[in-house]
Scaffold this active site. Sequence first.
Site, PDB file in Angstrom:
ATOM      1  N   SER A   1       0.856  -1.185   0.000  1.00  0.00           N
ATOM      2  CA  SER A   1       0.000   0.000   0.000  1.00  0.00           C
ATOM      3  C   SER A   1       0.890   1.232   0.000  1.00  0.00           C
ATOM      4  O   SER A   1       2.063   1.152   0.385  1.00  0.00           O
ATOM      5  CB  SER A   1      -0.852  -0.004   1.282  1.00  0.00           C
ATOM      6  OG  SER A   1      -1.505   1.228   1.465  1.00  0.00           O
TER       7      SER A   1
ATOM      8  N   TYR B   1      -2.438  -1.181  10.359  1.00  0.00           N
ATOM      9  CA  TYR B   1      -2.370  -1.292   8.889  1.00  0.00           C
ATOM     10  C   TYR B   1      -1.026  -0.768   8.379  1.00  0.00           C
ATOM     11  O   TYR B   1      -0.362  -1.419   7.572  1.00  0.00           O
ATOM     12  CB  TYR B   1      -3.525  -0.491   8.283  1.00  0.00           C
ATOM     13  CG  TYR B   1      -3.724  -0.673   6.807  1.00  0.00           C
ATOM     14  CD1 TYR B   1      -4.505  -1.708   6.300  1.00  0.00           C
ATOM     15  CD2 TYR B   1      -3.139   0.210   5.896  1.00  0.00           C
ATOM     16  CE1 TYR B   1      -4.704  -1.860   4.941  1.00  0.00           C
ATOM     17  CE2 TYR B   1      -3.334   0.060   4.535  1.00  0.00           C
ATOM     18  CZ  TYR B   1      -4.123  -0.965   4.056  1.00  0.00           C
ATOM     19  OH  TYR B   1      -4.312  -1.121   2.709  1.00  0.00           O
TER      20      TYR B   1
HETATM   21  P1  NAD Z   1     -11.572  -6.003  -0.137  1.00  0.00           P
HETATM   22  O1  NAD Z   1     -12.199  -5.905   1.213  1.00  0.00           O
HETATM   23  O2  NAD Z   1     -12.404  -5.762  -1.338  1.00  0.00           O
HETATM   24  O3  NAD Z   1     -10.863  -7.394  -0.308  1.00  0.00           O
HETATM   25  C1  NAD Z   1     -10.168  -8.009   0.732  1.00  0.00           C
HETATM   26  C2  NAD Z   1     -10.041  -9.457   0.392  1.00  0.00           C
HETATM   27  O4  NAD Z   1      -9.381 -10.113   1.472  1.00  0.00           O
HETATM   28  C3  NAD Z   1     -11.408 -10.137   0.217  1.00  0.00           C
HETATM   29  O5  NAD Z   1     -11.330 -11.021  -0.879  1.00  0.00           O
HETATM   30  C4  NAD Z   1     -11.569 -10.911   1.505  1.00  0.00           C
HETATM   31  O6  NAD Z   1     -12.348 -12.077   1.339  1.00  0.00           O
HETATM   32  C5  NAD Z   1     -10.142 -11.245   1.820  1.00  0.00           C
HETATM   33  N1  NAD Z   1      -9.919 -11.576   3.220  1.00  0.00           N
HETATM   34  C6  NAD Z   1     -10.135 -10.805   4.306  1.00  0.00           C
HETATM   35  N2  NAD Z   1      -9.827 -11.505   5.433  1.00  0.00           N
HETATM   36  C7  NAD Z   1      -9.408 -12.733   5.019  1.00  0.00           C
HETATM   37  C8  NAD Z   1      -8.970 -13.895   5.696  1.00  0.00           C
HETATM   38  N3  NAD Z   1      -8.902 -13.955   7.033  1.00  0.00           N
HETATM   39  N4  NAD Z   1      -8.630 -14.974   4.952  1.00  0.00           N
HETATM   40  C9  NAD Z   1      -8.730 -14.948   3.596  1.00  0.00           C
HETATM   41  N5  NAD Z   1      -9.116 -13.872   2.906  1.00  0.00           N
HETATM   42  C10 NAD Z   1      -9.475 -12.779   3.618  1.00  0.00           C
HETATM   43  O7  NAD Z   1     -10.320  -5.023  -0.078  1.00  0.00           O
HETATM   44  P2  NAD Z   1      -9.309  -4.490  -1.193  1.00  0.00           P
HETATM   45  O8  NAD Z   1      -9.397  -3.011  -1.145  1.00  0.00           O
HETATM   46  O9  NAD Z   1      -9.497  -5.207  -2.464  1.00  0.00           O
HETATM   47  O10 NAD Z   1      -7.932  -4.891  -0.523  1.00  0.00           O
HETATM   48  C11 NAD Z   1      -7.076  -5.884  -1.042  1.00  0.00           C
HETATM   49  C12 NAD Z   1      -5.653  -5.586  -0.617  1.00  0.00           C
HETATM   50  O11 NAD Z   1      -5.241  -4.341  -1.201  1.00  0.00           O
HETATM   51  C13 NAD Z   1      -5.476  -5.437   0.891  1.00  0.00           C
HETATM   52  O12 NAD Z   1      -4.256  -6.019   1.287  1.00  0.00           O
HETATM   53  C14 NAD Z   1      -5.439  -3.939   1.074  1.00  0.00           C
HETATM   54  O13 NAD Z   1      -4.718  -3.574   2.224  1.00  0.00           O
HETATM   55  C15 NAD Z   1      -4.716  -3.521  -0.200  1.00  0.00           C
HETATM   56  N6  NAD Z   1      -4.908  -2.110  -0.550  1.00  0.00           N
HETATM   57  C16 NAD Z   1      -6.141  -1.609  -0.826  1.00  0.00           C
HETATM   58  C17 NAD Z   1      -6.271  -0.265  -1.149  1.00  0.00           C
HETATM   59  C18 NAD Z   1      -7.600   0.353  -1.485  1.00  0.00           C
HETATM   60  O14 NAD Z   1      -7.665   1.580  -1.608  1.00  0.00           O
HETATM   61  N7  NAD Z   1      -8.651  -0.415  -1.678  1.00  0.00           N
HETATM   62  C19 NAD Z   1      -5.145   0.554  -1.177  1.00  0.00           C
HETATM   63  C20 NAD Z   1      -3.911   0.018  -0.880  1.00  0.00           C
HETATM   64  C21 NAD Z   1      -3.800  -1.329  -0.570  1.00  0.00           C
END
Ligand code: NAD
Length: 261
Positions: free
Chosen positions: A143, A156
């Site tokens: 991130s 985080y």
């Molecule tokens: P999201 O909530 O849409 O997806 C999260 C995913 O993680 C889901 O598929 C969920 O089922 C899975 N998950 C959660 N807990 C779990 C567990 N215990 N076991 C297995 N799977 C689990 O979120 P996202 O925004 O797509 O985030 C995905 C990644 O990207 C994360 O690591 C997040 O930190 C990172 N990220 C997101 C953003 C953003 O702006 N959305 C920015 C930077 C980084």
Amino acid sequence: MTSNAPLSGKTAVITGSNSGIGLGVAREMAKAGANVVLNSFTDREEDHAIAAEIAKEFGVEAKYVAADMSKADDCRRLVADAGACDILINNAGIQHVAPIDEFPTEKWDAIIAINMSSAFHTTAAALPMMRKVGWGRVINIASAHGLTASPYKSAYVAAKHGVVGLTKTTALETAEEPITCNAICPGYVLTPLVEAQIPDTMKEYNMSREEVIKNVMLKRQPSKEFATVEQLGGTAVFLASDSATQITGTTISVDGGWTAL
Ligand code: NAD
């Protein structure tokens, strides 16, 4: 290998891929010809259906493996049950926002386990498989918060900085092998994880949804646009390509200029 299926014959395992960025990355991997293994802990009918849809749409093999990324054994079992793991994408992640002195211990533990330790366990399970086939890519979804901080996101930010550190160590341990490890550092992407933060932030700042998006979320994203899951998937496909063979141990920001500030 054909040019529109550069990853044909490879298998990509994507943690946390029934929604958001993980699903977007899985779809781009499949579009590039890779077989994909989807994951979440939910094990619902629709999770298996997503895999079936991807298989049909892109003509690749796709399966869903339920495993809880907060548990070390499940992380390792996911990779074993995948059967092959040429490309490992550590993506599963959760968020909780609170000041340090009010941050619930169980939320801290869950974020460290899911957002950081899971990547250690899956990588430990995947490297021997990559060494066996003589090729591998580890792609960690970190991130902008792996490179910089924001208040109230202690767990985080700590976890994502940890992922960047793990990325560098993995790269050094595999530097003389045909294996690379890099981290993608997204800025804000409009996924369910980010959607979930909007109502609380609206209340906290007494703002409309549009104001929260523009004045809070995208305040630090100079492009004033969300990154998309397709763009992140495309970046992951690039890191898995032959062009990226000498790219290892580094971070690629997809953040509209956030970390240039
Ligand atoms: P999201 O909530 O849409 O997806 C999260 C995913 O993680 C889901 O598929 C969920 O089922 C899975 N998950 C959660 N807990 C779990 C567990 N215990 N076991 C297995 N799977 C689990 O979120 P996202 O925004 O797509 O985030 C995905 C990644 O990207 C994360 O690591 C997040 O930190 C990172 N990220 C997101 C953003 C953003 O702006 N959305 C920015 C930077 C980084």
